[in-house]
Design a protein around this motif. Structure first.
Motif, mmCIF file in Angstrom:
data_model
loop_
_atom_site.group_PDB
_atom_site.id
_atom_site.type_symbol
_atom_site.label_atom_id
_atom_site.label_comp_id
_atom_site.label_asym_id
_atom_site.label_seq_id
_atom_site.Cartn_x
_atom_site.Cartn_y
_atom_site.Cartn_z
ATOM 1 N N THR A 28 1.725 -7.840 5.726
ATOM 2 C CA THR A 28 0.718 -7.226 4.677
ATOM 3 C C THR A 28 1.808 -6.380 3.962
ATOM 4 O OG1 THR A 28 -1.078 -6.797 5.962
ATOM 5 C CG2 THR A 28 -0.707 -5.470 3.990
ATOM 6 N N TRP A 29 1.761 -6.348 2.650
ATOM 7 C CA TRP A 29 2.918 -5.571 1.631
ATOM 8 C C TRP A 29 2.282 -4.404 1.716
ATOM 9 C CZ3 TRP A 29 7.386 -7.325 -0.193
ATOM 10 C CH2 TRP A 29 7.668 -8.524 -0.101
ATOM 11 N N TYR A 30 3.309 -3.070 1.670
ATOM 12 C CA TYR A 30 2.902 -1.922 1.520
ATOM 13 C C TYR A 30 3.847 -1.210 0.625
ATOM 14 C CZ TYR A 30 0.420 -2.296 5.929
ATOM 15 O OH TYR A 30 -0.526 -2.625 6.677
ATOM 16 N N LEU A 31 3.346 -0.308 -0.027
ATOM 17 C CA LEU A 31 3.967 0.829 -0.834
ATOM 18 C C LEU A 31 4.084 1.981 -0.495
ATOM 19 C CD1 LEU A 31 1.883 -0.100 -4.225
ATOM 20 C CD2 LEU A 31 4.497 -0.772 -3.759
ATOM 21 N N GLN A 32 5.577 2.942 -0.478
ATOM 22 C CA GLN A 32 5.683 4.089 0.047
ATOM 23 C C GLN A 32 5.367 4.895 -1.232
ATOM 24 O OE1 GLN A 32 6.545 4.706 3.310
ATOM 25 N NE2 GLN A 32 5.931 6.823 2.334
ATOM 26 N N THR A 33 4.392 5.923 -1.175
ATOM 27 C CA THR A 33 4.061 6.562 -2.119
ATOM 28 C C THR A 33 4.423 8.085 -1.668
ATOM 29 O OG1 THR A 33 1.668 6.980 -1.555
ATOM 30 C CG2 THR A 33 2.387 5.219 -3.063
ATOM 31 N N LYS A 34 4.152 8.984 -2.617
ATOM 32 C CA LYS A 34 4.328 10.656 -1.943
ATOM 33 C C LYS A 34 3.279 10.954 -0.993
ATOM 34 C CE LYS A 34 6.805 12.189 -6.319
ATOM 35 N NZ LYS A 34 6.550 13.045 -7.246
ATOM 36 N N GLU A 35 2.247 10.247 -1.082
ATOM 37 C CA GLU A 35 1.044 10.642 -0.158
ATOM 38 C C GLU A 35 1.203 9.768 1.025
ATOM 39 O OE1 GLU A 35 0.404 9.642 -3.624
ATOM 40 O OE2 GLU A 35 0.412 11.661 -4.205
ATOM 41 N N GLY A 36 2.066 8.850 1.217
ATOM 42 C CA GLY A 36 2.210 8.121 2.266
ATOM 43 C C GLY A 36 2.178 6.806 1.984
ATOM 44 N N LEU A 37 1.872 5.911 3.139
ATOM 45 C CA LEU A 37 2.066 4.241 3.030
ATOM 46 C C LEU A 37 0.606 3.980 2.581
ATOM 47 C CD1 LEU A 37 4.029 2.398 3.678
ATOM 48 C CD2 LEU A 37 3.123 1.967 5.807
ATOM 49 N N VAL A 38 0.506 3.060 1.351
ATOM 50 C CA VAL A 38 -0.610 2.443 0.957
ATOM 51 C C VAL A 38 -0.359 0.924 1.135
ATOM 52 C CG1 VAL A 38 -1.922 2.264 -1.343
ATOM 53 C CG2 VAL A 38 -0.688 4.517 -0.578
ATOM 54 N N LYS A 39 -1.320 0.174 1.240
ATOM 55 C CA LYS A 39 -1.486 -1.056 1.295
ATOM 56 C C LYS A 39 -1.247 -1.706 -0.266
ATOM 57 C CE LYS A 39 -4.060 -5.273 2.598
ATOM 58 N NZ LYS A 39 -5.251 -5.668 3.039
ATOM 59 N N SER A 40 -0.528 -2.785 -0.459
ATOM 60 C CA SER A 40 -0.466 -3.240 -1.922
ATOM 61 C C SER A 40 -1.246 -4.225 -2.176
ATOM 62 C CB SER A 40 1.163 -3.739 -2.045
ATOM 63 O OG SER A 40 1.088 -4.638 -2.963
ATOM 64 N N GLU A 41 -1.725 -4.639 -3.419
ATOM 65 C CA GLU A 41 -2.782 -5.517 -3.726
ATOM 66 C C GLU A 41 -1.923 -7.012 -3.484
ATOM 67 O OE1 GLU A 41 -5.899 -5.028 -4.270
ATOM 68 O OE2 GLU A 41 -5.489 -3.040 -3.727
ATOM 69 N N ARG A 42 -0.538 -6.954 -3.542
ATOM 70 C CA ARG A 42 0.047 -8.291 -3.393
ATOM 71 C C ARG A 42 -0.221 -9.206 -2.149
ATOM 72 N NH1 ARG A 42 6.898 -8.144 -4.069
ATOM 73 N NH2 ARG A 42 7.058 -10.254 -3.907
ATOM 74 N N GLU A 43 -0.578 -10.449 -2.500
ATOM 75 C CA GLU A 43 -0.652 -11.460 -1.447
ATOM 76 C C GLU A 43 0.695 -11.536 -0.401
ATOM 77 O OE1 GLU A 43 -3.643 -12.912 -0.689
ATOM 78 O OE2 GLU A 43 -4.493 -11.573 -2.071
ATOM 79 N N PRO A 44 0.295 -11.535 0.666
ATOM 80 C CA PRO A 44 1.617 -11.813 1.400
ATOM 81 C C PRO A 44 2.362 -12.957 1.305
ATOM 82 C CG PRO A 44 -0.297 -11.379 2.888
ATOM 83 C CD PRO A 44 -1.007 -11.754 1.399
ATOM 84 N N GLY A 45 1.873 -14.167 1.072
ATOM 85 C CA GLY A 45 2.714 -15.404 0.771
ATOM 86 C C GLY A 45 3.819 -15.626 1.882
ATOM 87 N N ILE A 46 3.344 -15.516 3.154
ATOM 88 C CA ILE A 46 3.907 -15.553 4.397
ATOM 89 C C ILE A 46 4.992 -16.989 4.444
ATOM 90 C CG2 ILE A 46 4.100 -15.808 6.788
ATOM 91 C CD1 ILE A 46 3.352 -13.035 5.765
#
Length: 181
Positions: free
Chosen positions: A62-80
């Motif tokens: 799962t793609w994640y984004l690091q933000t100031k509030e913490g880790l957030v799941k990205s909307e990006r498809e995994p594309g494994i």
């Protein structure tokens, strides 16, 4: 295939991955991979666990984004499957005739390498997170390190705008200008 030979500094890797914003951890036939827009690292089981803990990743693939509030799941498809295919292509396309040699020049936070025809700048902090040999090869626009890690080089403007770098004998400035178009 799990990489137990060419280790990384888990703390530095986690810092780089979270600093880039979007990243994904995945397990596949090609190994334990940390994928970002700037690098793909193959790590051992222990390092994979350590990096996962440091990044606080709740779910693999799962793609994640690091933000100031913490880790957030990205909307990006995994594309494994696509990422594993791309990872393997970089190694299959690595050209042993395009081995990179360290020029020992540090420039704008980058180490400068050459294949004899052009220069390639790689961010110091990206290389510093790896315990690598000097086995670096070009694979298209990517750099393969020790046959297990892939890094994106910096933009050519890092070195092209320096008059004190010499033009290498094999450099073809007309071709390079055409490649940039």
């Amino acid at each position: 295939m799990i990489n137990d030979s060419f280790l990384v500094d888990s703390k530095k890797v986690a810092k780089q991955a979270s600093g880039l914003g979007e990243f994904m951890l995945m397990k596949c036939d090609s190994g334990n991979l940390l994928i970002t827009g700037q690098f793909v690292l193959s790590v051992s089981d222990d390092q994979f666990f350590s990096i996962r803990c440091k990044l606080e990743v709740p779910k693999l693939e799962t793609w994640y984004l690091q933000t100031k509030e913490g880790l957030v799941k990205s909307e990006r498809e995994p594309g494994i499957l696509e990422w594993e295919r791309r990872y393997n292509e970089w190694f299959n396309e690595a050209n042993s005739n395009k081995m990179l040699t360290n020029t020992r020049i540090e420039l704008s936070g980058c180490y400068l390498y050459t294949d004899g025809f052009t220069y390639i700048a790689i961010k110091q902090e990206r290389l510093d997170m790896l315990q690598y040999t000097e086995n670096l090869t070009l694979s298209g626009r990517m750099v393969v390190i020790d046959g297990v890690h892939v890094l994106a080089p910096m933009s050519d403007t890092v070195w092209k705008n320096n008059n004190w770098l010499c033009k290498l004998p094999g450099m073809n400035e007309d071709r390079e200008m055409e490649d940039e178009k």
